[in-house]
Design a protein around this motif. Structure first.
Motif, mmCIF file in Angstrom:
data_model
loop_
_atom_site.group_PDB
_atom_site.id
_atom_site.type_symbol
_atom_site.label_atom_id
_atom_site.label_comp_id
_atom_site.label_asym_id
_atom_site.label_seq_id
_atom_site.Cartn_x
_atom_site.Cartn_y
_atom_site.Cartn_z
ATOM 1 N N ILE A 71 0.957 -1.207 0.013
ATOM 2 C CA ILE A 71 0.059 -0.041 0.005
ATOM 3 C C ILE A 71 0.849 1.306 -0.003
ATOM 4 N N ARG A 72 0.684 2.059 -1.041
ATOM 5 C CA ARG A 72 1.301 3.595 -0.829
ATOM 6 C C ARG A 72 0.376 4.557 -1.051
ATOM 7 N N ASN A 73 0.469 5.328 0.191
ATOM 8 C CA ASN A 73 -0.422 6.644 0.134
ATOM 9 C C ASN A 73 0.163 7.579 -0.860
ATOM 10 N N ILE A 74 -0.438 8.060 -1.907
ATOM 11 C CA ILE A 74 0.064 9.005 -2.860
ATOM 12 C C ILE A 74 -0.368 10.653 -2.380
ATOM 13 N N SER A 75 -1.717 10.768 -2.064
ATOM 14 C CA SER A 75 -2.095 12.226 -1.809
ATOM 15 C C SER A 75 -3.038 12.066 -0.859
ATOM 16 N N GLY A 76 -3.226 13.124 0.008
ATOM 17 C CA GLY A 76 -4.538 13.045 0.792
ATOM 18 C C GLY A 76 -4.702 12.294 2.004
ATOM 19 N N ASN A 77 -5.708 11.532 2.352
ATOM 20 C CA ASN A 77 -5.752 10.551 3.077
ATOM 21 C C ASN A 77 -5.718 10.797 4.587
ATOM 22 N N ASP A 78 -6.032 12.197 4.686
ATOM 23 C CA ASP A 78 -5.725 12.651 6.105
ATOM 24 C C ASP A 78 -7.139 13.242 6.867
ATOM 25 N N SER A 90 -8.875 1.321 3.018
ATOM 26 C CA SER A 90 -9.498 2.709 3.848
ATOM 27 C C SER A 90 -8.582 3.698 3.582
ATOM 28 N N PHE A 91 -9.869 4.763 3.359
ATOM 29 C CA PHE A 91 -9.355 6.221 3.179
ATOM 30 C C PHE A 91 -9.869 6.936 4.299
ATOM 31 N N LYS A 92 -9.105 7.846 4.839
ATOM 32 C CA LYS A 92 -9.528 8.781 5.892
ATOM 33 C C LYS A 92 -10.032 9.953 5.048
ATOM 34 N N MET A 93 -11.289 10.417 4.869
ATOM 35 C CA MET A 93 -11.821 11.591 4.270
ATOM 36 C C MET A 93 -12.490 12.688 5.012
ATOM 37 N N ASN A 95 -16.381 9.004 12.241
ATOM 38 C CA ASN A 95 -15.132 8.970 13.381
ATOM 39 C C ASN A 95 -15.471 9.971 14.193
ATOM 40 N N GLY A 96 -16.605 10.684 14.225
ATOM 41 C CA GLY A 96 -17.126 11.507 15.147
ATOM 42 C C GLY A 96 -16.174 12.807 15.601
ATOM 43 N N ASP A 97 -15.230 12.778 14.366
ATOM 44 C CA ASP A 97 -14.390 14.249 14.538
ATOM 45 C C ASP A 97 -14.223 15.015 13.383
ATOM 46 N N GLY A 98 -15.498 14.922 12.595
ATOM 47 C CA GLY A 98 -15.631 15.620 11.366
ATOM 48 C C GLY A 98 -15.154 14.848 10.249
ATOM 49 N N THR A 99 -14.373 13.733 10.340
ATOM 50 C CA THR A 99 -13.608 12.807 9.347
ATOM 51 C C THR A 99 -14.618 11.556 9.258
ATOM 52 N N ALA A 100 -14.429 10.924 8.101
ATOM 53 C CA ALA A 100 -15.044 9.573 7.955
ATOM 54 C C ALA A 100 -13.872 8.483 7.330
ATOM 55 N N THR A 101 -13.995 7.407 7.863
ATOM 56 C CA THR A 101 -13.321 6.173 7.124
ATOM 57 C C THR A 101 -14.048 5.452 6.121
ATOM 58 N N LYS A 138 -3.029 -11.400 -9.739
ATOM 59 C CA LYS A 138 -1.614 -11.634 -9.428
ATOM 60 C C LYS A 138 -0.770 -10.676 -10.293
ATOM 61 N N ASN A 139 0.050 -10.043 -9.546
ATOM 62 C CA ASN A 139 1.223 -8.940 -10.044
ATOM 63 C C ASN A 139 0.460 -7.979 -10.607
ATOM 64 N N GLU A 140 -0.683 -7.510 -10.040
ATOM 65 C CA GLU A 140 -1.439 -6.368 -10.646
ATOM 66 C C GLU A 140 -1.269 -5.281 -9.621
ATOM 67 N N LEU A 141 -1.223 -3.814 -10.275
ATOM 68 C CA LEU A 141 -0.940 -2.750 -9.474
ATOM 69 C C LEU A 141 -2.245 -1.871 -9.799
ATOM 70 N N VAL A 142 -3.154 -1.353 -8.952
ATOM 71 C CA VAL A 142 -3.965 -0.450 -9.033
ATOM 72 C C VAL A 142 -4.060 0.942 -8.211
ATOM 73 N N ARG A 143 -4.485 1.973 -8.632
ATOM 74 C CA ARG A 143 -4.410 3.238 -8.153
ATOM 75 C C ARG A 143 -5.904 3.510 -7.902
ATOM 76 N N VAL A 144 -6.354 3.929 -6.786
ATOM 77 C CA VAL A 144 -7.516 4.425 -6.448
ATOM 78 C C VAL A 144 -7.645 5.770 -5.944
ATOM 79 N N VAL A 145 -8.673 6.492 -6.386
ATOM 80 C CA VAL A 145 -8.800 7.893 -6.276
ATOM 81 C C VAL A 145 -10.146 8.088 -5.873
ATOM 82 N N LEU A 146 -10.462 8.783 -4.489
ATOM 83 C CA LEU A 146 -11.518 9.104 -3.771
ATOM 84 C C LEU A 146 -11.703 10.553 -3.748
#
Length: 385
Positions: free
Chosen positions: A290-297, A321-324, A358-364, A373-381
Motif C-alpha cells: 500500500i502506498r499513500n500518494i496524496s490526501g488520506n488525512d 481504507s481512506f480517511k476523508m 469517526n465523530g471528529d469531522g472525518t469518515a473512514t 496476481k502481479n497487478e497494480l491499481v491506483r484508487v482515487v476518492l
C-alpha cells in the motif's frame, strides 16, 4: 437528512447475526461484528503459531504485518490455530500480562478473530487453563457460518495433552452428528492429527495417541469433513487422507522448524468458500503493498492510494481504507485505474462498501476491489462538499 446510507445498511446486516447451533459456542476475542453472509460465498483466514520466541520478547514483525494484510483483505473472520502468546513459566502476573499484550494486537481489527487453544495458551498448568477459560470462554466448541459448520477442538486439555478424549470427545461426537447436514464441516485444532515431523507419533510432541488419532480420522471421514486445520509445527504442510484435506499452518511468526523447501516459511491461508467447494490459497506476507500518494488525512477532498499484489494469487480486497472529510454517502466519488508493468492504464472496478463516521469531522471510507496476481491499481476518492 440523507446521511450515511451505507452505515444504516451495515447496522441492519449486523442485526442478522445468528448464534451457533452448539451447546458450546466458540466465541471470538475482539469486538468486530460477525455478519452472516447473504449468499453461499464467503472467505475466512487461518494461521497460527505467532507467539514470541521467548516470554521476554515482543512479537516478530511478521505477525502485525499478516494482521494488516488480513485486515485489508477483510475475510468474514480470522481463525488462529493457537500459540498466541508464550504462556510457560514466569509469574502468574506475567502470564496475565502476556494475554493482555496479545489481545491488544487484535482489538482494532475490523474482522472477528477466533483463537484455538494451544499448549502455550494453557502454559501447562491447571491454574492457567482455568484463567484463560474465564477470559476466553469455552476452550472447545463450534459455531455456524453461512452454509458451514466450524468445530474448534482443544488438543491441550491439562492431563490429556496431544489427544481428544473424555467429555470433549463425547461432545464432538454429539456436535458433529447434530450438524451433519451442513454443506461444509471444517475442524480446527492446535496439534495436528498427522504430523509432518513425527508421522508415527513416536516422539509424542504433536498428537500423542495413534489409536485416538485414527478414531478421529474415521469420525471425520464418516461425516464428510471438508478440511482439518492445525498448527503446533512451525511450517506449512498439506496432506489428503480419504478425501479429507489436512493442513498444518504454523508459520505465523514463531521460529520456523524447517527449510522453506520443506514448508518452513511465513504464511497465512485464505479460504474461499462457495457452496460445497473451498479454494485455499497459501499467502506469504509482504506481497500486498500500500502506498499513500496524496490526501488520506481527513482534510483534503481528494485522496489517492496505490495498492499492488505481487503474490501468485488473485486477491479480493474489501477494506482499503481512506480517511476523508465527513460527507453524505452520495457525495463520495471513486475511480480506480489499473497500471500494467509497461505503464499502460485501464479502468479498474472498485466500489465503496462501508462508511464509518469517526465523530471528529472525518469518515473512514472502505473500498472493495479485486487484484489479480502481479497487478497494480491506483484508487482515487473524492468528496464533493
Amino acid at each position: 437528512m440523507k446521511k450515511f446510507i451505507l452505515i444504516a445498511v451495515f447496522i441492519i446486516l449486523s442485526a442478522g447475526i445468528s448464534s451457533a447451533v452448539s451447546d458450546k459456542p466458540f466465541t471470538y476475542l475482539n469486538t468486530a461484528a460477525l455478519i452472516q453472509p447473504s449468499t453461499g460465498e464467503f472467505t475466512f483466514a487461518v494461521f497460527g503459531d505467532f507467539r514470541p520466541s521467548r516470554r521476554d520478547r515482543p512479537y516478530s514483525e511478521a505477525f502485525p504485518k499478516m494482521l494488516d494484510e488480513m485486515n485489508l483483505i477483510s475475510p468474514s473472520f480470522i481463525l488462529s490455530v493457537g500459540d498466541a502468546y508464550y504462556g510457560y513459566g514466569g509469574s502468574f502476573q506475567r502470564f496475565k500480562n502476556e494475554i493482555d499484550y496479545f489481545l491488544s494486537k487484535i482489538k482494532s481489527l475490523d474482522t472477528p478473530f477466533f483463537n484455538v487453544i494451544g499448549n502455550h495458551e494453557t502454559g501447562g498448568t491447571l491454574e492457567r487453563e482455568n484463567y484463560i477459560k474465564e477470559r476466553f470462554g469455552n476452550l472447545y466448541g463450534s459455531f455456524d457460518y453461512g452454509n458451514s459448520h466450524f468445530i474448534m477442538l482443544n488438543t491441550d486439555e491439562i492431563g490429556k495433552e496431544g489427544t481428544i478424549k473424555g467429555e470433549q470427545l463425547k461432545w464432538l461426537e454429539k456436535d458433529i452428528e447434530a450438524n451433519r447436514s451442513a454443506e461444509n464441516i471444517f475442524v480446527f485444532m492446535h496439534r495436528p492429527l498427522f504430523s509432518a515431523l513425527d508421522t508415527e507419533t513416536a516422539k509424542g510432541k504433536s498428537f500423542k495417541d495413534k489409536s485416538n488419532r485414527d478414531y478421529l480420522h474415521r469420525l471425520f471421514k464418516r461425516y464428510n469433513v471438508k478440511a482439518v486445520f492445525a498448527g503446533h509445527e512451525h511450517l506449512f504442510s498439506e496432506t489428503v487422507k480419504d478425501g479429507i484435506r489436512y493442513f498444518i499452518s504454523g508459520g505465523g511468526g514463531s521460529p520456523l522448524y524447517q527449510a522453506p523447501s520443506k514448508g518452513g516459511f511465513l504464511h497465512y491461508l485464505i479460504i474461499k468458500v462457495k457452496d460445497k467447494g473451498a479454494a485455499i490459497d497459501v499467502m506469504a506476507p509482504y506481497n500486498l503493498h500500500i502506498r499513500n500518494i496524496s490526501g488520506n488525512d481527513g482534510f483534503e477532498l481528494r485522496a489517492e492510494i496505490e495498492v499492488a499484489n505481487t503474490s501468485y494469487a488473485d486477491i479480493y480486497i474489501r477494506n482499503l481504507s481512506f480517511k476523508m472529510p465527513r460527507a453524505d454517502a452520495d457525495k463520495y466519488r471513486i475511480k480506480a485505474t489499473g497500471i500494467s508493468t509497461r505503464g499502460q492504464t485501464k479502468e479498474h472496478e472498485a466500489k465503496i462498501i462501508r462508511i464509518k463516521d469517526n465523530g471528529d469531522g472525518t469518515a473512514t471510507v472502505s473500498i472493495e476491489t479485486h487484484l489479480q496476481k502481479n497487478e497494480l491499481v491506483r484508487v482515487v476518492l473524492e468528496a464533493d462538499i
